[in-house]
Design a protein around this motif. Structure first.
Motif, PDB file in Angstrom:
ATOM      1  N   UNK A 164      -1.325   1.223  -7.595  1.00 22.79           N
ATOM      2  CA  UNK A 164      -1.139   0.889  -6.180  1.00 22.79           C
ATOM      3  C   UNK A 164      -0.072  -0.178  -6.015  1.00 22.79           C
ATOM      4  N   UNK A 165      -0.118  -1.187  -6.898  1.00 25.85           N
ATOM      5  CA  UNK A 165       0.868  -2.261  -6.814  1.00 25.85           C
ATOM      6  C   UNK A 165       2.278  -1.728  -7.098  1.00 25.85           C
ATOM      7  N   UNK A 166       2.401  -0.792  -8.038  1.00 25.66           N
ATOM      8  CA  UNK A 166       3.712  -0.227  -8.351  1.00 25.66           C
ATOM      9  C   UNK A 166       4.258   0.582  -7.176  1.00 25.66           C
ATOM     10  N   UNK A 167       3.384   1.344  -6.524  1.00 32.82           N
ATOM     11  CA  UNK A 167       3.817   2.104  -5.341  1.00 32.82           C
ATOM     12  C   UNK A 167       4.284   1.148  -4.252  1.00 32.82           C
ATOM     13  N   UNK A 168       3.483   0.114  -4.008  1.00 29.84           N
ATOM     14  CA  UNK A 168       3.850  -0.871  -2.990  1.00 29.84           C
ATOM     15  C   UNK A 168       5.161  -1.559  -3.339  1.00 29.84           C
ATOM     16  N   UNK A 169       5.322  -1.911  -4.628  1.00 37.21           N
ATOM     17  CA  UNK A 169       6.551  -2.574  -5.061  1.00 37.21           C
ATOM     18  C   UNK A 169       7.765  -1.656  -4.909  1.00 37.21           C
ATOM     19  N   UNK A 170       7.594  -0.381  -5.268  1.00 34.93           N
ATOM     20  CA  UNK A 170       8.706   0.576  -5.125  1.00 34.93           C
ATOM     21  C   UNK A 170       9.097   0.759  -3.669  1.00 34.93           C
ATOM     22  N   UNK A 171       8.101   0.882  -2.796  1.00 36.54           N
ATOM     23  CA  UNK A 171       8.399   1.035  -1.370  1.00 36.54           C
ATOM     24  C   UNK A 171       9.118  -0.201  -0.825  1.00 36.54           C
TER      25      UNK A 171
END
Length: 523
Positions: free
Chosen positions: A54-61
């Motif tokens: 979830x953190x990686x998705x948020x960071x990528x966005x």
């Protein structure tokens, strides 16, 4: 009394005897505890990966949004500069053009609120016209990085330089500049648009980050342009030694990584992206502690509960085991003594391989099985090349170490339970391969030879400079008329041929007794 040799294909009589109570109790308790700990680990690991994903998705966005905003900002400034440079190169910038240029500059700055100002400098770095009404006075900008860049480079592309303080009003700006040429292509000056650093600062503040989170904008060489939290002393410092610029960006222009910051040392999950159109890198990061805060709380609670359960199971098990330990200890001691005696009687103490006694009995078993099933039986005999020279050069202690290393290489190539690796005597070894034809035996022999070479054991007395082995293979289908001595002699003959042909190779003896194949792979 001879010690029986277990047949790997048939369970010996009495193999399925009663499992001792102490072992059963220990195994049961250990299994329960391991299952509890394993389930806890799997649950926590799954939860951790979920939080990290979830953190990686948020960071990528977040980095994608930052990259789009930054690219739009620089592109708008670049488009303004492109149109103005075309006009200036066509019309010139003499005194008659100055009022018109000043008004045009001012209108463009008003239209783009991210712009601090637009400035035109002549080829000596002196102000010609700006978007401000009053023309600054002073030493000019010939010392600025962007001016020297355009003075020394004929490229007409936009240049983004390190952040600077404006000499107009002291505000931090990011310079975007283009070279101005005359009609012959000679350097005539620089047109610069200054982007407010406060514009990026306000944009960064619009995102929600934890107290140790960070966002930054940097040039492709690692020079820091803007950062949240804003620390004036850090502007212009280099991030080039950080993992993002050293390792990650050369491999991929965007991605995520959990790394420590070169600025403050805090471990964060970074999302990074390099702009497509400009040499600029954006990154956003959340601290590892913030990402896993809830996970840490869950892990502590779950671990305490499982620890209490394991402790209860362990106490119960200890009480139970204590009641039967005395009787089981005697039985265990007897079994241990029997195993030790069997190992001493059937295995070589230096290498841990089977000895000739076990080898001879295994041969009898495999001869009988091969005859019953009409299945092939193979034998590999191998010898360490120039081993006497090795002992003479390095001593017997080093020789023993060399034998042990060769034995390890030998065992690593015997993958089946039925394969038997043997120290036949001195520096000579053997490998018995049931249900293996000549091609399989030769393949195993080559694996052993390469494995020994891969050990890279220095041997000054060998032509190769390293310890090598020679191997002889023989394969046949046993009948009731064959003898074990025949198998050993023919494998020995193949070994002799391998040594006679130059050593460090594998040879196979055909059914007629001649050499069927000779194989060597030079390193």
């Amino acid at each position: 009394m001879p010690i029986p040799i277990p047949d790997p294909h048939h369970a010996p009589e009495g193999a399925l005897k009663r499992l001792p109570l102490l072992k059963a109790a220990v195994l049961f308790i250990a299994a329960v505890c391991l299952c509890l700990c394993g389930l806890l680990y799997l649950q926590l690991e799954q939860s951790r990966r979920h939080d990290l994903a979830l953190a990686e998705v948020s960071s990528s966005n977040l980095t994608r949004a930052m990259a789009q905003q930054a690219e739009d900002t620089f592109m708008k400034a670049d488009l303004v500069l492109t149109s103005l440079v075309d006009w200036i190169e066509a019309e010139g910038f003499d005194v008659a053009q100055t009022p018109r240029l000043q008004k045009t500059f001012a209108r463009r700055v008003q239209a783009l609120h991210q712009l601090h100002g637009i400035f035109l400098f002549d080829k000596r770095g002196q102000w010609v016209v700006t978007s401000f009404e009053n023309l600054p006075r002073g030493p000019g900008v010939a010392d600025r990085e962007y001016f020297r860049f355009h003075q020394q480079n004929v490229s007409s592309q936009a240049h983004i330089g390190p952040a600077i303080r404006s000499r107009e009003n002291g505000e931090w700006i990011i310079p975007v500049s283009r070279r101005v040429n005359d009609q012959d292509g000679n350097f005539q000056g620089v047109l610069l648009a200054g982007i407010k650093m406060s514009y990026f600062d306000q944009f960064f503040k619009s995102f929600s980050l934890d107290n140790n989170g960070t966002m930054f904008l940097a040039l492709a060489d690692g020079t820091l342009l803007a950062r949240r939290p804003f620390v004036e002393s850090q502007i212009g410092t280099s991030l080039a030694q950080g993992e993002i610029f050293q390792t990650l960006l050369p491999s991929a222009t965007s991605g995520n990584a959990m790394i420590g910051s070169v600025v403050d040392g805090i471990v964060r999950l970074y999302g990074y992206r390099q702009l497509d159109a400009y040499p600029v890198v954006v990154a956003a990061a959340s601290s590892e502690d913030a990402i896993f805060k809830d996970w840490y709380d869950t892990a502590i609670r779950s671990s305490v509960i499982v620890a209490l359960v394991v402790l209860g199971v362990g106490l119960f098990g200890w009480m139970f085991i204590h009641q039967v330990r005395a009787g089981e200890r005697i039985e265990a001691d007897l079994r241990e003594a029997q195993k030790t005696l069997e190992l001493i009687a059937t295995h070589d103490s230096l290498t841990g391989l089977a000895n000739r006694r076990l080898f001879e009995r295994a041969l009898e078993i495999e001869f009988g099985r091969g005859a019953r099933r009409s299945s092939p039986l193979s034998l590999i005999m191998l010898d360490i090349d120039y081993f006497k020279r090795y002992n003479d050069a390095y001593g017997h202690v080093a020789g023993d170490h060399c034998l042990a290393e060769v034995a390890r290489a030998l065992k690593s190539c015997c993958h089946r339970n039925a394969d038997l690796a043997v120290r036949y005597g001195g520096e000579e070894f053997a490998v018995l391969l049931p249900d293996t034809d000549v091609h399989g035996a030769l393949t195993i022999a080559e694996q052993i030879r390469r494995s020994v070479m891969d050990k890279n054991i220095i041997h000054s007395g060998s032509p190769t400079g390293y310890v090598t082995v020679s191997l002889g293979c023989y394969s046949f289908v046993p009948t009731g008329h064959d003898s074990t001595e025949m198998l050993i002699k023919r494998a020995d003959a193949a070994l002799y041929q391998a040594k006679h042909s130059g050593r460090n190779r594998s040879a196979v003896l055909s059914m007629e007794g001649g050499v069927e194949a000779l194989m060597r792979s030079d390193r």
